[in-house]
Design a protein around this motif. Structure first.
Motif, short mmCIF file in Angstrom:
data_model
loop_
_atom_site.label_atom_id
_atom_site.label_comp_id
_atom_site.label_asym_id
_atom_site.label_seq_id
_atom_site.Cartn_x
_atom_site.Cartn_y
_atom_site.Cartn_z
N GLN A 34 0.85 -1.21 0.00
CA GLN A 34 0.00 0.00 0.00
C GLN A 34 0.88 1.24 0.00
OE1 GLN A 34 1.45 0.17 3.79
NE2 GLN A 34 0.10 1.86 3.23
N GLY A 35 0.22 2.38 -0.16
CA GLY A 35 0.95 3.65 -0.16
C GLY A 35 1.71 3.82 -1.46
N GLY A 36 2.50 4.87 -1.51
CA GLY A 36 3.28 5.14 -2.71
C GLY A 36 4.59 5.77 -2.30
N LEU A 52 14.40 4.76 0.98
CA LEU A 52 13.55 4.06 0.02
C LEU A 52 12.14 4.67 0.04
CD1 LEU A 52 15.24 1.86 -1.26
CD2 LEU A 52 15.68 1.69 1.18
N HIS A 53 11.60 4.92 -1.14
CA HIS A 53 10.25 5.52 -1.20
C HIS A 53 9.22 4.52 -1.72
CE1 HIS A 53 11.81 9.40 -0.08
NE2 HIS A 53 12.77 9.26 -0.98
N LEU A 54 9.55 3.85 -2.81
CA LEU A 54 8.62 2.89 -3.41
C LEU A 54 9.19 1.48 -3.47
CD1 LEU A 54 7.02 4.94 -6.26
CD2 LEU A 54 5.77 3.29 -4.91
N ILE A 55 10.51 1.43 -3.57
CA ILE A 55 11.17 0.12 -3.65
C ILE A 55 11.25 -0.45 -2.23
CG2 ILE A 55 13.28 -1.08 -4.39
CD1 ILE A 55 12.06 0.41 -6.70
N PRO A 56 10.82 -1.71 -2.04
CA PRO A 56 10.90 -2.31 -0.70
C PRO A 56 12.33 -2.27 -0.14
CG PRO A 56 9.54 -3.66 -2.14
CD PRO A 56 10.16 -2.60 -3.01
N SER A 57 12.42 -2.12 1.19
CA SER A 57 13.73 -1.97 1.84
C SER A 57 14.60 -3.22 1.70
CB SER A 57 13.55 -1.63 3.31
OG SER A 57 12.78 -0.45 3.44
N GLY A 58 13.99 -4.35 1.36
CA GLY A 58 14.74 -5.59 1.17
C GLY A 58 15.71 -5.54 0.00
N ILE A 59 15.60 -4.54 -0.86
CA ILE A 59 16.44 -4.45 -2.05
C ILE A 59 17.93 -4.37 -1.68
CG2 ILE A 59 16.54 -1.92 -2.38
CD1 ILE A 59 15.64 -4.31 -5.20
N LEU A 60 18.22 -3.95 -0.43
CA LEU A 60 19.61 -3.76 -0.05
C LEU A 60 20.29 -5.07 0.36
CD1 LEU A 60 19.10 -0.46 1.94
CD2 LEU A 60 19.83 -0.73 -0.43
#
Ligand code: GDP
Ligand code: IMO
Ligand code: MG
Length: 423
Positions: A34-36, A52-60
């Motif tokens: 949800q959210g943007g 991080l704004h839209l990309i999930p924090s797991g990307i790191l």
């Protein structure tokens, strides 16, 4: 293996990004539902700060797969810029570690313009939005006139639908005294961003169901917080999505009976950015925290309003979200205080309340009833174990969790990964 929903149990900015990053040592999939790009999740890894704004924090985390679910509203230009920004910092973003739902709704330039125009028109009654177009985009979704990623993936369909939407929105913008938008220029700009996102777009529901069947560990990364929820927050001073646990299911297509636990994230005190009622707000505490260089918004840079810990609010968040366990962040923010106030009840017209009233005017009229706990007056940022925390800090953590009705699971004493104590 367990599937966990992580929610903010206050007004957002509880430190969700940091806790998600800590937990992704184990989770294989992280889902935003949800959210943007109104969200701003700060993660500090190896001395580098990422917001991080839209990309999930797991990307790191290498090996973690990130999913932007159907419930998110996505600004294609903003997400393309965010991906480029991550790549510039050396973070790999590719179709192996990012998926975007084809059912996610688009945030388009007229949404941003309308967000700003509506705020201006509200004058002193403004909500204090992030001006990212979130409200108008969700408004279009609910009114069944929104455009989705699936539309953007079909250039002719997208162009045709966008022309109709721009015509209609230009009439509205004119009412606010704003210039008309050029549909053809918008089509080119958004399509260019859309093409760069094409490799990520798919039916994420089908993917997530396979992942559940394969017993992969999934973490749902809540954005905003419980009291910004469109149904349960301090309406109308809220965001436009369901920020509470149910939103993780509707926003991803993963059913409730596939969820194993709900983790609430809270600060050891309270902050809120934007307008609206805030019973425990305290300017003195705000001055102290701002003086330490803390509590400035990750998305808009605005100084956050600050206040004492509000156990009435968090207890209610526990009910709505089904919070099993709590992660308490920013304990170190209170290190220098001799004595710390905690709100255990509200008083409204002489009556003691156990839960916050739904009406914001009534909530604004509530007086917090405080209990005072002794501070620890010792730095905690270098502490790495429960036993090494000062006794008063341990007592404070246990009491605020007990009064909030959930078990303490994680205590955080600094923004870095290693400044985390797992109980
Ligand atoms: P989110 O939106 O919930 O992810 O939270 P934000 O990133 O917007 O705001 C939380 C802020 O607190 C960020 O600046 C984090 O780096 C910071 N933070 C998180 N946990 C801690 C902590 O335990 N101590 C300190 N000093 N900062 C923290
Ligand atoms: P994260 O995920 C804190 C607030 C805005 C405003 C209200 C509506 O970082 O915790 P919107 O732009 O959503 O229409 O604004 O919601 N708000 C947040 N406050 N953290 C956030 O996200 C927020 N996202 C929106 O300040 O009061
Ligand atoms: Mg934030």
């Amino acid at each position: 293996m367990s599937n966990t929903i992580l929610v903010g149990a206050q007004w957002g900015d509880e430190g969700k990004g940091k806790i998600i990053d800590f937990l992704t040592e184990h989770a294989q999939i992280v889902v935003r539902s949800q959210g943007g790009n109104n969200a701003g999740h700060t993660v500090i890894v190896g001395g580098t700060k990422y917001v991080l704004h839209l990309i999930p924090s797991g990307i790191l985390r290498e090996g973690t797969l990130c999913v932007i679910g159907n419930g998110v509203v996505l600004d294609p230009v903003a997400v393309a810029v965010e991906i480029e920004g991550l790549r510039t910092k050396g973070v790999a973003v590719n179709s192996q570690n990012l998926m975007i739902s084809d059912a996610a709704h688009l945030v388009l330039p007229y949404h941003r313009q309308l967000d700003e125009a509506k705020e201006l028109a509200r004058g002193s009654g403004k909500i204090g939005t992030t001006k990212r177009g979130i409200g108008p985009a969700y408004g279009d979704k609910i009114a069944r006139v929104g455009l989705r990623m699936a539309d953007l993936m079909q250039p002719e369909v997208f162009a045709e639908k966008l022309r109709v939407r721009v015509r209609e929105n230009n009439a509205i913008l004119k009412g606010y005294g704003l210039p008309e938008l050029d549909a053809e220029a918008m089509i080119l700009e958004v399509q260019a961003a859309g093409e760069s996102l094409r490799p990520f777009v798919s039916n994420t529901v089908a993917f997530l169901h396979k992942a559940v069947a394969a017993k992969k560990e999934i973490l749902f990364e809540g954005a905003q917080g419980t009291f910004l929820d469109i149904d349960f927050g301090t309406y109308p001073y809220v965001t436009s999505s369901n920020t509470t646990a149910g939103g993780a299911c509707t926003g991803s297509g993963v059913p409730p009976n596939r969820i194993d636990r709900v983790l609430g994230v809270i600060k050891a005190y309270t902050t809120r950015v934007g307008e609206g009622p805030f019973p425990t707000e305290n300017d003195g505490l705000g001055d102290m925290l701002h003086g330490m260089g803390r509590e400035f918004g990750a998305t808009t840079g605005r100084a956050r309003r600050c206040g004492w810990f509000d156990a009435v609010a968090v207890r209610y968040a526990g009910m709505i979200n089904g919070i099993d366990e709590l992660a308490v962040t920013n304990l170190d923010g209170l290190d220098s205080l001799k004595s710390i106030k905690v709100c255990t009840h509200y008083r409204l017209h002489g009556e003691l309340l156990e839960v916050p009233p739904n009406d914001y005017a009534q909530l604004s009229a509530c007086e917090p009833v405080y209990t005072e706990l002794p501070g620890w007056e010792t730095p905690t940022d270098a502490v790495r174990s429960w036993d090494a925390l000062p006794a008063n800090a341990r007592d404070y953590l246990l009491k605020i969790c007990e009064w909030s009705g959930a078990k303490l699971r994680i205590a955080s004493v600094g923004p870095n990964r290693e400044q985390t104590i797992l109980l």
